[in-house]
Design an enzyme around this catalytic site. Sequence first.
Site, PDB file in Angstrom:
ATOM      1  N   GLY A  11       0.184 -15.700  67.272  1.00  0.00           N
ATOM      2  CA  GLY A  11       0.146 -16.502  68.499  1.00  0.00           C
ATOM      3  C   GLY A  11       0.568 -17.944  68.266  1.00  0.00           C
ATOM      4  N   VAL A  16      -3.189 -22.726  71.260  1.00  0.00           N
ATOM      5  CA  VAL A  16      -4.069 -22.764  70.079  1.00  0.00           C
ATOM      6  C   VAL A  16      -3.273 -22.546  68.793  1.00  0.00           C
ATOM      7  CG1 VAL A  16      -5.976 -21.585  68.921  1.00  0.00           C
ATOM      8  CG2 VAL A  16      -6.134 -22.106  71.360  1.00  0.00           C
ATOM      9  N   SER A 108     -14.004 -17.076  72.781  1.00  0.00           N
ATOM     10  CA  SER A 108     -14.203 -18.018  73.880  1.00  0.00           C
ATOM     11  C   SER A 108     -15.684 -18.056  74.271  1.00  0.00           C
ATOM     12  CB  SER A 108     -13.380 -17.536  75.068  1.00  0.00           C
ATOM     13  OG  SER A 108     -13.947 -17.952  76.279  1.00  0.00           O
ATOM     14  N   SER A 109     -16.078 -19.149  74.905  1.00  0.00           N
ATOM     15  CA  SER A 109     -17.477 -19.288  75.319  1.00  0.00           C
ATOM     16  C   SER A 109     -17.858 -18.315  76.434  1.00  0.00           C
ATOM     17  CB  SER A 109     -17.766 -20.726  75.757  1.00  0.00           C
ATOM     18  OG  SER A 109     -16.923 -21.083  76.830  1.00  0.00           O
ATOM     19  N   CYS A 110     -16.889 -17.617  77.008  1.00  0.00           N
ATOM     20  CA  CYS A 110     -17.222 -16.658  78.073  1.00  0.00           C
ATOM     21  C   CYS A 110     -17.876 -15.389  77.532  1.00  0.00           C
ATOM     22  CB  CYS A 110     -16.004 -16.313  78.916  1.00  0.00           C
ATOM     23  SG  CYS A 110     -14.833 -15.309  78.015  1.00  0.00           S
ATOM     24  N   TYR A 137     -12.294  -9.812  79.605  1.00  0.00           N
ATOM     25  CA  TYR A 137     -11.921 -10.683  78.480  1.00  0.00           C
ATOM     26  C   TYR A 137     -13.096 -10.853  77.519  1.00  0.00           C
ATOM     27  CZ  TYR A 137     -10.069 -14.893  76.164  1.00  0.00           C
ATOM     28  OH  TYR A 137      -9.619 -15.805  75.245  1.00  0.00           O
ATOM     29  N   LYS A 141     -13.468  -9.875  73.522  1.00  0.00           N
ATOM     30  CA  LYS A 141     -13.774 -10.879  72.495  1.00  0.00           C
ATOM     31  C   LYS A 141     -15.074 -10.538  71.746  1.00  0.00           C
ATOM     32  CE  LYS A 141     -10.148 -13.390  72.781  1.00  0.00           C
ATOM     33  NZ  LYS A 141      -9.235 -13.486  71.607  1.00  0.00           N
ATOM     34  N   ASN A 166     -13.933 -24.418  76.516  1.00  0.00           N
ATOM     35  CA  ASN A 166     -12.680 -24.530  77.278  1.00  0.00           C
ATOM     36  C   ASN A 166     -11.777 -25.568  76.606  1.00  0.00           C
ATOM     37  OD1 ASN A 166     -14.370 -23.026  79.010  1.00  0.00           O
ATOM     38  ND2 ASN A 166     -13.369 -23.858  80.831  1.00  0.00           N
ATOM     39  N   HIS A 180      -5.881 -22.531  83.526  1.00  0.00           N
ATOM     40  CA  HIS A 180      -7.257 -23.016  83.554  1.00  0.00           C
ATOM     41  C   HIS A 180      -7.331 -24.269  84.437  1.00  0.00           C
ATOM     42  CE1 HIS A 180      -7.428 -20.587  79.822  1.00  0.00           C
ATOM     43  NE2 HIS A 180      -8.611 -20.292  80.293  1.00  0.00           N
ATOM     44  N   TRP A 203     -10.518 -25.497  93.745  1.00  0.00           N
ATOM     45  CA  TRP A 203     -11.113 -24.175  93.954  1.00  0.00           C
ATOM     46  C   TRP A 203     -12.636 -24.274  93.814  1.00  0.00           C
ATOM     47  CZ3 TRP A 203      -7.772 -20.527  90.316  1.00  0.00           C
ATOM     48  CH2 TRP A 203      -6.455 -20.485  90.810  1.00  0.00           C
TER      49      TRP A 203
HETATM   50  O1  GFB Z   1     -10.828 -23.159  83.904  1.00  0.00           O
HETATM   51  P1  GFB Z   1     -11.197 -22.056  84.813  1.00  0.00           P
HETATM   52  O2  GFB Z   1     -10.084 -21.323  85.457  1.00  0.00           O
HETATM   53  O3  GFB Z   1     -12.065 -20.964  84.092  1.00  0.00           O
HETATM   54  O4  GFB Z   1     -12.111 -22.632  86.002  1.00  0.00           O
HETATM   55  P2  GFB Z   1     -13.603 -20.709  83.654  1.00  0.00           P
HETATM   56  C1  GFB Z   1     -13.212 -23.456  85.785  1.00  0.00           C
HETATM   57  C2  GFB Z   1     -13.793 -23.903  87.104  1.00  0.00           C
HETATM   58  O5  GFB Z   1     -12.864 -24.780  87.768  1.00  0.00           O
HETATM   59  C3  GFB Z   1     -14.101 -22.795  88.110  1.00  0.00           C
HETATM   60  C4  GFB Z   1     -12.712 -24.399  89.126  1.00  0.00           C
HETATM   61  O6  GFB Z   1     -15.311 -23.086  88.757  1.00  0.00           O
HETATM   62  C5  GFB Z   1     -12.922 -22.888  89.079  1.00  0.00           C
HETATM   63  O7  GFB Z   1     -13.226 -22.378  90.378  1.00  0.00           O
HETATM   64  N1  GFB Z   1     -11.422 -24.840  89.632  1.00  0.00           N
HETATM   65  C6  GFB Z   1     -11.229 -25.793  90.592  1.00  0.00           C
HETATM   66  C7  GFB Z   1     -10.199 -24.384  89.280  1.00  0.00           C
HETATM   67  N2  GFB Z   1      -9.941 -25.921  90.885  1.00  0.00           N
HETATM   68  C8  GFB Z   1      -9.267 -25.061  90.082  1.00  0.00           C
HETATM   69  C9  GFB Z   1      -7.881 -24.764  89.922  1.00  0.00           C
HETATM   70  O8  GFB Z   1      -7.001 -25.293  90.592  1.00  0.00           O
HETATM   71  N3  GFB Z   1      -7.569 -23.833  88.974  1.00  0.00           N
HETATM   72  C10 GFB Z   1      -8.518 -23.219  88.204  1.00  0.00           C
HETATM   73  N4  GFB Z   1      -8.124 -22.341  87.278  1.00  0.00           N
HETATM   74  N5  GFB Z   1      -9.840 -23.470  88.363  1.00  0.00           N
HETATM   75  C11 GFB Z   1     -12.328 -19.083  82.099  1.00  0.00           C
HETATM   76  C12 GFB Z   1     -12.514 -17.645  81.779  1.00  0.00           C
HETATM   77  O9  GFB Z   1     -13.416 -19.366  82.878  1.00  0.00           O
HETATM   78  O10 GFB Z   1     -12.401 -19.957  80.995  1.00  0.00           O
HETATM   79  C13 GFB Z   1     -11.847 -17.230  80.563  1.00  0.00           C
HETATM   80  O11 GFB Z   1     -12.134 -16.880  82.901  1.00  0.00           O
HETATM   81  C14 GFB Z   1     -11.917 -18.213  79.431  1.00  0.00           C
HETATM   82  O12 GFB Z   1     -12.350 -15.990  80.176  1.00  0.00           O
HETATM   83  C15 GFB Z   1     -11.727 -19.627  79.867  1.00  0.00           C
HETATM   84  O13 GFB Z   1     -13.118 -18.063  78.725  1.00  0.00           O
HETATM   85  C16 GFB Z   1     -11.998 -20.645  78.778  1.00  0.00           C
HETATM   86  O14 GFB Z   1     -14.113 -21.783  82.761  1.00  0.00           O
HETATM   87  O15 GFB Z   1     -14.452 -20.409  84.835  1.00  0.00           O
END
Ligand code: GFB
Length: 310
Positions: A11, A16, A108-110, A137, A141, A166, A180, A203
């Site tokens: 990767g 990363v 990942s922390s998830c 996911y 992991k 994250n 993300h 979001w």
């Molecule tokens: O970073 P994110 O997509 O993933 O979203 P997670 C984190 C938070 O940000 C959530 C909000 O509460 C989203 O609803 N958010 C607000 C947004 N605006 C936005 C936007 O425009 N885009 C996105 N993407 N989010 C992921 C996991 O979780 O984190 C994976 O699904 C992985 O498995 C990764 O572990 C590190 O932190 O919620």
Amino acid sequence: MKLNSKIYIAGHRGMVGSAILRKLQNEGYHNFVLQTSSELDLRNQQAVAEFFEAEQPEYVFLAAAKVGGIHANNVYRAEFLYDNLMIQNNVIHNAYVSGVKKLLFLGSSCIYPKLAPQPLKEDALLTGVLESTNEPYAIAKIAGIKMCDAYRSQYGCNFISAMPTNLYGPNDNYDLQTSHVLPALIRKFHEAGKRGDDHVVLWGTGSPMREFMHVDDLADACYYLMQNYDEAGFVNVGTGSDLSIKDLALLVKNITGYKGEIKHDLSKPDGTPRKLMDVSKLAAAGWKARIGLEEGVAEVYAALKGEEWF
Ligand code: GFB
């Protein structure tokens, strides 16, 4: 690792893997085996077996994965489960078969239960129900951690696992559907400023808490762990501090100089309410993060000039 050790970074074009490659090159390592995903499909068992047999790497950083933000995890559930299981099964198993000296698996922390006590300690793994948006996911992991442990216990392999919080940094994904939150917000505020929009849409509620670490800190930690850490189980890699998504949005708004309002799309999921890493195990092993969030985001933003969408 010696400076001429043969190192495979799976990767190496991702955020990363490319950070690990930069770090090792800066430290003077030069004997890399690198394959793009079109040269070597890590989901292909036969191809991966042949690759390990031909190349015989001594050290492996397993940073190849199907990754994405909350929406991508939730929608491409089959791919997140299948691709990640296949990639890690093939790489970990063939690292064993070909006699790799040490392998670092990244997750990942998830992996933690949705409502695990905060900050998240390593022993909270498998103590509760996972967050549904990223369950496929997380299951993959968790399987990777258990696979490294099983190969350590049955075959004596020195395979270790690190679970980063994250991440953000160079070579991140800025696609607004699959990214993300941090790259998404950088792009949304920047483009809204360029277009003169009066608001940016966030979001969810903005109340979830998240911890963010610059990928160069993670690469530094991976290098440190490869040299200094040889245990079963896994170690959290984070900064130890978090903020709400709303506060993150204000920080990005400030860095991009955007003047409009922030609105919320409540049809989008919040995900886990909080996932703050307990980093005491890593601190006891002798490592801590250095790059502050504001400094890191400002640096990433400045480096985006020249990107096609910027
Ligand atoms: O970073 P994110 O997509 O993933 O979203 P997670 C984190 C938070 O940000 C959530 C909000 O509460 C989203 O609803 N958010 C607000 C947004 N605006 C936005 C936007 O425009 N885009 C996105 N993407 N989010 C992921 C996991 O979780 O984190 C994976 O699904 C992985 O498995 C990764 O572990 C590190 O932190 O919620």
